[in-house]
Design an enzyme around this catalytic site. Structure first.
Site, mmCIF file in Angstrom:
data_model
loop_
_atom_site.group_PDB
_atom_site.id
_atom_site.type_symbol
_atom_site.label_atom_id
_atom_site.label_comp_id
_atom_site.label_asym_id
_atom_site.label_seq_id
_atom_site.Cartn_x
_atom_site.Cartn_y
_atom_site.Cartn_z
ATOM 1 C CG ASN A 24 15.540 -2.432 8.931
ATOM 2 O OD1 ASN A 24 16.192 -3.088 9.734
ATOM 3 N ND2 ASN A 24 14.463 -2.906 8.333
ATOM 4 C CB CYS A 56 13.833 -7.642 11.285
ATOM 5 S SG CYS A 56 14.239 -6.971 9.679
ATOM 6 C CG HIS A 73 13.006 -4.348 13.527
ATOM 7 N ND1 HIS A 73 14.368 -4.270 13.292
ATOM 8 C CD2 HIS A 73 12.425 -4.466 12.296
ATOM 9 C CE1 HIS A 73 14.594 -4.343 11.995
ATOM 10 N NE2 HIS A 73 13.437 -4.459 11.373
HETATM 11 O O1 UT7 Z 1 12.552 -4.805 8.613
HETATM 12 C C1 UT7 Z 1 11.953 -5.760 7.833
HETATM 13 C C2 UT7 Z 1 10.489 -5.553 7.689
HETATM 14 N N1 UT7 Z 1 10.228 -4.500 6.780
HETATM 15 C C3 UT7 Z 1 9.357 -3.574 7.051
HETATM 16 O O2 UT7 Z 1 8.775 -3.582 8.100
HETATM 17 C C4 UT7 Z 1 9.095 -2.556 5.984
HETATM 18 C C5 UT7 Z 1 7.616 -2.424 5.765
HETATM 19 N N2 UT7 Z 1 7.246 -1.491 4.696
HETATM 20 C C6 UT7 Z 1 7.455 -0.163 4.783
HETATM 21 O O3 UT7 Z 1 8.053 0.328 5.703
HETATM 22 C C7 UT7 Z 1 6.850 0.707 3.711
HETATM 23 O O4 UT7 Z 1 5.966 -0.043 2.933
HETATM 24 C C8 UT7 Z 1 7.898 1.369 2.771
HETATM 25 C C9 UT7 Z 1 8.675 2.444 3.522
HETATM 26 C C10 UT7 Z 1 8.836 0.328 2.224
HETATM 27 C C11 UT7 Z 1 7.178 2.067 1.604
HETATM 28 O O5 UT7 Z 1 6.241 2.994 2.111
HETATM 29 P P1 UT7 Z 1 4.734 2.994 1.568
HETATM 30 O O6 UT7 Z 1 4.049 4.113 2.238
HETATM 31 O O7 UT7 Z 1 4.184 1.614 1.755
HETATM 32 O O8 UT7 Z 1 4.942 3.357 0.079
HETATM 33 P P2 UT7 Z 1 4.516 2.492 -1.206
HETATM 34 O O9 UT7 Z 1 5.371 1.299 -1.369
HETATM 35 O O10 UT7 Z 1 3.029 2.332 -1.208
HETATM 36 O O11 UT7 Z 1 4.878 3.518 -2.362
HETATM 37 C C12 UT7 Z 1 4.188 4.774 -2.509
HETATM 38 C C13 UT7 Z 1 4.781 5.500 -3.705
HETATM 39 C C14 UT7 Z 1 4.883 4.624 -4.946
HETATM 40 O O12 UT7 Z 1 4.638 5.452 -6.065
HETATM 41 P P3 UT7 Z 1 3.186 5.465 -6.790
HETATM 42 O O13 UT7 Z 1 2.941 4.050 -7.190
HETATM 43 O O14 UT7 Z 1 2.241 5.925 -5.711
HETATM 44 O O15 UT7 Z 1 3.380 6.424 -7.892
HETATM 45 C C15 UT7 Z 1 6.323 4.209 -4.962
HETATM 46 O O16 UT7 Z 1 6.795 3.895 -6.257
HETATM 47 O O17 UT7 Z 1 6.115 5.907 -3.400
HETATM 48 C C16 UT7 Z 1 7.002 5.431 -4.421
HETATM 49 N N3 UT7 Z 1 8.316 5.192 -3.840
HETATM 50 C C17 UT7 Z 1 9.223 6.161 -3.673
HETATM 51 N N4 UT7 Z 1 9.214 7.464 -3.982
HETATM 52 C C18 UT7 Z 1 10.308 8.179 -3.657
HETATM 53 C C19 UT7 Z 1 8.813 4.029 -3.370
HETATM 54 N N5 UT7 Z 1 10.057 4.236 -2.873
HETATM 55 C C20 UT7 Z 1 10.336 5.545 -3.059
HETATM 56 C C21 UT7 Z 1 11.450 6.350 -2.770
HETATM 57 N N6 UT7 Z 1 11.399 7.659 -3.091
HETATM 58 N N7 UT7 Z 1 12.568 5.857 -2.177
#
Ligand code: UT7
Length: 331
Positions: A281, A111, A251
């Site tokens: 992204n 990125c 980004h």
């Molecule tokens: O560009 C390269 C660098 N990358 C980044 O900067 C990305 C950094 N990370 C993020 O942007 C975020 O961590 C994400 C968008 C990837 C995820 O958001 P989050 O608020 O950190 O969610 P999480 O991973 O803590 O997941 C929360 C819940 C989980 O369920 P439980 O364990 O709470 O039941 C996940 O399984 O959301 C669930 N989940 C989803 N639910 C619906 C994960 N992906 C999805 C989805 N739809 N697509």
């Protein structure tokens, strides 16, 4: 003497996939994706490779500047989804646009690839090279596991290209950078197989190890701190107050990371470029695509102070301070 951007263009493939498209394929929904990331839709290329995203943008850059491909000296392609391991995608782009006098290479900075490439290209121009094409683009759909809801909804395909040329004085151009890397973060965002450590086998394919793996929460925490800190640091280093900054061009990985960065810099929302809602992204593509849209919308003028900031796999992160050199468009 500084290197300055003298032409810019982007290419986004025409096929749009909104969040609802995923709803009958994996356990996700539009609301989750929008509120957690800011994404509403993204583009996927379908047939073709990353060079097919870059070439249309590169041709437009040349046409806008009114020069022929033979005049290009160097092509830098920033990507983590090269057409092939080798030859480089830069070589493929060179062939497809007919830049017969150019040499070049691929740059793998994820990125942050475009910022690494922009700084590298700028230093070449300062060293005497006349025309450098810096291309940032990724066909992320080629490495997405469409059964993994944690990653497949986040990314899209797209590319942006800039032409760097010398500006005889220091009034505008690529002014400064702070670029960073921490290999300890590599384990949280990577493609497990397909490289020399784990060459492709039937098992690696069956285990879906040729796709993006991301520990989202861990990367998120590092990204918020890393991108916000480096953006504040480059302002301080260049004695820029919030009022002096015309635009933050960040980004586009997550709207919450972008907001945290803007807050840390003391910038209001009006000065922050956001298009994650439309493209997701696109990895090395996000920043040049943002810049290109901003310019075409008539929102950039000579002398504007821009801070470009990124965070991504590696970890890699950083900021570039850029004084815009092209005149405002009428659109
Ligand atoms: O560009 C390269 C660098 N990358 C980044 O900067 C990305 C950094 N990370 C993020 O942007 C975020 O961590 C994400 C968008 C990837 C995820 O958001 P989050 O608020 O950190 O969610 P999480 O991973 O803590 O997941 C929360 C819940 C989980 O369920 P439980 O364990 O709470 O039941 C996940 O399984 O959301 C669930 N989940 C989803 N639910 C619906 C994960 N992906 C999805 C989805 N739809 N697509």
């Amino acid at each position: 003497m500084k290197a300055t951007i003298t032409s810019i263009a982007r290419y986004l493939p025409p096929n749009v996939y909104d969040n609802h498209w995923f709803e009958d394929k994996i356990d996700t929904n539009d609301e989750w994706i929008r509120t957690r990331t800011g994404i509403r839709e993204r583009r996927f290329l379908g047939e073709g490779g990353t060079s097919d995203l870059i070439v249309p943008a590169a041709k437009e850059v040349l046409q806008r500047r009114g020069i022929s491909a033979e005049e290009i000296d160097v092509i830098i392609v920033c990507t983590v989804t090269p057409d092939n391991f080798f030859p480089s995608t830069a070589a493929t782009v060179q062939r497809k646009i007919g830049a017969t006098n150019a040499w070049g290479f691929d740059l793998s900075g994820a990125c942050s690839g475009f910022l690494y490439g922009l700084w590298t290209g700028a230093k070449m121009v300062e060293g005497g090279v006349k025309k450098v094409l810096v291309c940032g683009g990724d066909k992320m759909s080629s490495i997405l596991n469409f059964e993994d809801r944690a990653t497949c909804v986040l990314f899209g395909d797209g590319a942006g290209v800039v032409l760097l040329e010398p500006n005889p004085d220091d009034t505008h151009g690529i002014m400064d950078s702070i670029l960073k890397m921490d290999g300890n973060g590599g384990q949280y965002l990577y493609m497990p197989a397909g490289g020399s450590v784990k060459p492709p086998t039937k098992e690696t394919v069956e285990n879906k190890e040729h796709y993006v793996f991301q520990d989202g929460q861990t990367v998120f925490k590092s990204a918020v701190v890393g991108m916000a800190n480096v953006s504040a640091e480059i302002m301080e280093k260049n004695n820029l107050r919030a009022d002096d900054v015309s635009w933050l061009v960040p980004h586009q990985a997550n709207l919450r990371i972008i907001d945290a960065t803007a807050n840390r810099m003391g910038l209001s929302k009006e000065k922050v470029v956001v298009n994650i809602d439309r493209y997701g992204n696109t990895t090395a593509g996000t920043i040049p695509i943002c810049l290109s849209e901003l310019y075409d919308e008539g929102k950039l003028d000579t002398g504007d102070n821009l801070i470009l900031s990124s965070f991504g796999a590696g970890y890699t992160w950083g900021s570039v301070f850029l004084k815009w050199g092209m005149k405002k468009t009428n659109s």
